[in-house]
Design an enzyme around this catalytic site. Structure first.
Site, mmCIF file in Angstrom:
data_model
loop_
_atom_site.group_PDB
_atom_site.id
_atom_site.type_symbol
_atom_site.label_atom_id
_atom_site.label_comp_id
_atom_site.label_asym_id
_atom_site.label_seq_id
_atom_site.Cartn_x
_atom_site.Cartn_y
_atom_site.Cartn_z
ATOM 1 C CG ASP A 155 2.463 12.745 -34.622
ATOM 2 O OD1 ASP A 155 3.386 13.540 -34.858
ATOM 3 O OD2 ASP A 155 2.296 12.197 -33.514
ATOM 4 C CG HIS A 196 2.485 16.405 -31.526
ATOM 5 N ND1 HIS A 196 3.385 17.392 -31.898
ATOM 6 C CD2 HIS A 196 2.888 15.278 -32.167
ATOM 7 C CE1 HIS A 196 4.279 16.891 -32.715
ATOM 8 N NE2 HIS A 196 4.014 15.604 -32.904
ATOM 9 C CB SER A 256 1.400 12.619 -29.826
ATOM 10 O OG SER A 256 1.113 11.982 -31.063
ATOM 11 C CG MET A 294 6.453 13.244 -39.369
ATOM 12 S SD MET A 294 6.037 12.052 -38.083
ATOM 13 C CE MET A 294 4.383 12.617 -37.690
ATOM 14 C CG MET A 342 2.688 9.932 -39.967
ATOM 15 S SD MET A 342 2.917 8.363 -39.124
ATOM 16 C CE MET A 342 3.250 8.948 -37.454
ATOM 17 N N GLY A 356 5.155 4.657 -29.690
ATOM 18 C CA GLY A 356 5.515 3.477 -28.918
ATOM 19 C C GLY A 356 6.928 2.964 -29.132
ATOM 20 C CG MET A 374 11.679 13.800 -35.517
ATOM 21 S SD MET A 374 10.052 13.818 -34.748
ATOM 22 C CE MET A 374 9.743 12.072 -34.455
ATOM 23 C CG HIS A 430 5.443 16.279 -36.431
ATOM 24 N ND1 HIS A 430 5.918 15.210 -35.687
ATOM 25 C CD2 HIS A 430 6.417 16.540 -37.358
ATOM 26 C CE1 HIS A 430 7.106 14.843 -36.143
ATOM 27 N NE2 HIS A 430 7.423 15.631 -37.166
ATOM 28 C CG ASP A 432 7.369 13.872 -31.726
ATOM 29 O OD1 ASP A 432 6.871 12.972 -31.035
ATOM 30 O OD2 ASP A 432 6.897 14.234 -32.827
ATOM 31 N N GLY A 433 9.192 11.597 -29.515
ATOM 32 C CA GLY A 433 9.470 10.199 -29.794
ATOM 33 C C GLY A 433 10.032 9.467 -28.597
ATOM 34 N N GLY A 434 9.235 8.587 -28.032
ATOM 35 C CA GLY A 434 9.712 7.753 -26.934
ATOM 36 C C GLY A 434 9.924 8.492 -25.630
#
Ligand code: DX5
Ligand code: ZN
Length: 238
Positions: A60, A58, A33, A94, A62, A171, A163, A92, A198-200
């Protein structure tokens, strides 16, 4: 929520639009990402992530409404596409109004677009528009959205995104309680459906993601936050 009728479901070409046949050969895909890349050196960062084994990039997006942050828009996506034209760009969204951004990101070189189930009552028209523009389509759920929000649409999409953080920032810590949703989606999925986490996601959480049926791992800080992108990507892929 009504299920799509058979004639609403357009035969999918597979995940990744024009890159689908190349990507289908890889059992577990890793998607760096670029949210955690050094934006001042974005082209170099993208080339480095791909040279290190990243399968797709990826992107992102927003809007400051669906999530409490702003990131990048079609102009950045177009710049990335010019820098790495042979890379599949996984956008992606969002955003609260994904319909407004399908065509702009198609023009900007996206190979795939995912939008969120939380913002549309009926995703079928958007899925059809994404497919008609030659891209693959994905539907995402936030950590607090149940998996059954995706079930009616699993035949229509190319990717289901679970997610594993509350979206908005890279992060954050991995939320392991989403793993049963991933397994429930895999149990209902048709062959070939990609399930993305996706995420962490980091080397310590990636094995559980894969064991629960995830075959597309997104990582920002676990790749761009490291000195050695190649070993980071290899450990995520397993
Ligand atoms: C979060 C984004 C993610 C983010 C992941 O809102 O959708 O794609 O970049 O970042 P890490 O891997 O650092 O959690
Ligand atoms: Zn993302």
């Amino acid at each position: 929520m009504a299920s799509p009728s058979a004639n609403q479901i357009q035969a999918s070409l597979g995940f990744g639009g024009r890159f689908a046949s190349r990507l289908a050969a890889q059992p577990v895909l890793v998607a760096p990402s670029i949210l955690s890349a050094d934006f001042a050196r974005l082209g170099d960062e993208c080339r480095a992530a791909l040279a290190a084994g990243g399968d797709i990039l990826h992107v992102d997006v927003m809007d400051g409404h669906f999530v409490p942050n702003l990131s990048m828009g079609p102009a950045v996506c177009a710049s990335v596409h010019r820098a790495v034209p042979d890379a599949a760009l996984d956008v992606h969204l969002m955003v609260t109004d994904p319909a407004a951004y399908i065509e702009p990101f198609a023009k900007a070189g996206a190979a795939h677009i995912t939008f969120h189930a939380e913002v549309v009552a009926d995703p079928m028209p958007l899925i059809a528009r994404i497919h008609a523009l030659g891209m693959s389509a994905g539907l995402a759920i936030n950590p607090n959205t149940p998996a059954d929000a995706l079930f009616p649409w699993l035949e229509a999409v190319d990717l289901a995104l679970v997610m594993s953080v509350h979206p908005g920032f890279s992060g954050q810590s991995f939320i392991a309680s989403v793993l049963p949703k991933t397994r429930a989606i895999r149990e209902r999925a048709r062959p070939g459906l990609r399930i993305q986490m996706d995420g962490g996601v980091a080397p310590d959480s990636a094995p559980a993601c894969r064991e629960h049926g995830c075959d597309l791992i997104v990582a920002a800080s676990a790749i761009f936050g490291k000195r050695d992108y190649a070993s980071a990507i290899q450990s995520l892929r397993g």
